[in-house]
Design an enzyme around this catalytic site. Structure first.
Site, PDB file in Angstrom:
ATOM      1  N   ASN A  72     -27.260 -22.838   3.384  1.00 31.69           N
ATOM      2  CA  ASN A  72     -28.503 -22.950   2.626  1.00 31.69           C
ATOM      3  C   ASN A  72     -29.382 -23.955   3.355  1.00 31.69           C
ATOM      4  OD1 ASN A  72     -30.582 -23.364   0.826  1.00 31.69           O
ATOM      5  ND2 ASN A  72     -29.276 -23.416  -0.985  1.00 31.69           N
ATOM      6  N   SER A  73     -30.276 -23.456   4.177  1.00 32.54           N
ATOM      7  CA  SER A  73     -31.095 -24.341   5.008  1.00 32.54           C
ATOM      8  C   SER A  73     -32.082 -25.155   4.191  1.00 32.54           C
ATOM      9  CB  SER A  73     -31.848 -23.526   6.066  1.00 32.54           C
ATOM     10  OG  SER A  73     -32.641 -22.528   5.448  1.00 32.54           O
ATOM     11  N   ASP A 125     -38.549 -14.436   2.217  1.00 39.83           N
ATOM     12  CA  ASP A 125     -38.782 -13.940   0.863  1.00 39.83           C
ATOM     13  C   ASP A 125     -40.122 -14.486   0.366  1.00 39.83           C
ATOM     14  OD1 ASP A 125     -38.758 -13.273  -1.811  1.00 39.83           O
ATOM     15  OD2 ASP A 125     -36.680 -13.871  -2.143  1.00 39.83           O
ATOM     16  N   GLU A 162     -28.006 -18.073   7.553  1.00 40.54           N
ATOM     17  CA  GLU A 162     -28.181 -17.004   6.575  1.00 40.54           C
ATOM     18  C   GLU A 162     -27.345 -17.313   5.340  1.00 40.54           C
ATOM     19  OE1 GLU A 162     -29.201 -14.152   4.399  1.00 40.54           O
ATOM     20  OE2 GLU A 162     -30.124 -14.095   6.394  1.00 40.54           O
ATOM     21  N   ILE A 163     -27.934 -17.173   4.160  1.00 34.27           N
ATOM     22  CA  ILE A 163     -27.252 -17.551   2.930  1.00 34.27           C
ATOM     23  C   ILE A 163     -26.421 -16.414   2.341  1.00 34.27           C
ATOM     24  CG2 ILE A 163     -29.102 -16.928   1.317  1.00 34.27           C
ATOM     25  CD1 ILE A 163     -28.500 -19.610  -0.118  1.00 34.27           C
ATOM     26  N   THR A 216     -36.956  -8.549  15.003  1.00 35.85           N
ATOM     27  CA  THR A 216     -36.186  -8.552  13.761  1.00 35.85           C
ATOM     28  C   THR A 216     -36.231  -7.175  13.106  1.00 35.85           C
ATOM     29  OG1 THR A 216     -37.998  -9.173  12.285  1.00 35.85           O
ATOM     30  CG2 THR A 216     -36.842 -10.962  13.409  1.00 35.85           C
TER      31      THR A 216
END
Length: 296
Positions: free
Chosen positions: A168-169, A191, A124-125, A266
């Site tokens: 940051n994947s 997103d 997760e960023i 989720t």
């Protein structure tokens, strides 16, 4: 500091915004003899933006290569701490499932007790969201450890097999995972980046699929779920076009508890259900690497 004073101070100050980095543990360290009961985190104390710009510098910590990653702070039940000289001893276990853009960790928490032998990582960023999941895992682990062995609430593995990292994947997947290390990758309600000029920021692109194919082992599965039809068609189109992925008919996975969790566990998925929205699913299997032709 007493337990009550510490808890009150944390609630007044709000969650820490420090980056979890490469070596942050879901379980905070305690001083000798101190017992701190962790509270289940509440989202209202973790302010966050809906999305983050993946192209700016987020001051992220990541290893130069996978073998330099210290997993002991994330999975202390499975990995030893670094040696005195700073070197890292690789254990037998490896992270095999990755939830990219894990949000508040709903999928991870649902799957962890169902597959306690699998190490799962959320990527997760957003700082505050990562902090929330970190605190959620820590509180859940502690609650499990305090239960009697014969309690009906005891979950297999005690959530020791799940963790989260701020990352940051889109840039650093090969820094964390070796070639063919992952068995499953999840892209759930990402997103949509509706504007055409923003499509380059979508989590599925031809260039990024090459990265995902590198870390996903042959036979591994890539899961996508979204409530945006346009994004579903975009992701499916690029995956169909990639030579190392093959489509898995959704009906063949109808009894798969993993796909069911991906659709429903989720927070975003639950919101879509409350609003009676549609969910679009596409799953793809990683093909075997093509064999090189023998030279004449």
């Amino acid at each position: 500091m007493s337990k009550r004073t510490r808890e009150e101070s944390e609630m007044e100050a709000g969650p820490s915004t420090a980056s979890p980095g490469v070596s942050v543990s879901p379980a905070p360290a305690l001083t000798a003899g101190e017992v701190q009961l962790l509270k289940v985190p509440q989202k209202r104390f973790y302010r966050q933006r809906a999305h983050a710009n993946v192209f700016i510098d987020h001051e992220l910590d990541y290893p130069k290569r996978p073998e330099l990653m210290d997993w002991s702070t994330h999975y202390p039940a499975y990995f030893s701490q670094p040696n005195e000289d700073g070197t890292i001893t690789q254990g037998e276990k490896k992270v095999e499932w990755a939830d990219v853009g894990c949000g508040f960790g709903g999928l991870l928490m649902a799957l962890a007790p169902l597959f306690p032998e699998k190490l799962m990582l959320g990527m997760e960023i957003r700082t505050s969201v990562t902090k929330y999941v970190t605190d959620r895992i820590a509180a859940t682990r502690q609650a499990q450890s305090l239960l009697p062995a014969d309690s009906v609430d005891t979950k297999p593995g005690g959530y020791q097999n799940v963790s989260v990292i701020k990352a940051n994947s889109m840039k650093h997947m090969p820094n964390f995972f070796a070639k063919g290390q992952l068995e499953k990758i999840f892209f759930l309600f990402p997103d949509p980046h509706f504007k055409n000029r923003k499509h380059k920021a979508r989590i599925i692109t031809p260039a990024l699929l090459a990265e995902y194919a590198y870390v996903l082992r042959p036979g591994g599965i890539l899961y996508t779920v979204t409530d945006v039809k346009d994004l579903h068609e975009w992701m499916a189109h690029h995956l169909h076009a990639h030579p190392l992925f093959e489509y898995i008919p959704t009906e063949t996975l109808s009894d798969d508890p993993i796909l069911e969790a991906a659709r429903t566990a989720t927070e975003e998925g639950q919101k879509v259900e409350r609003n009676k929205g549609d969910k679009w699913v596409a799953c793809f299997r990683r093909k075997e690497d093509p064999k090189e032709e023998d030279e004449d």
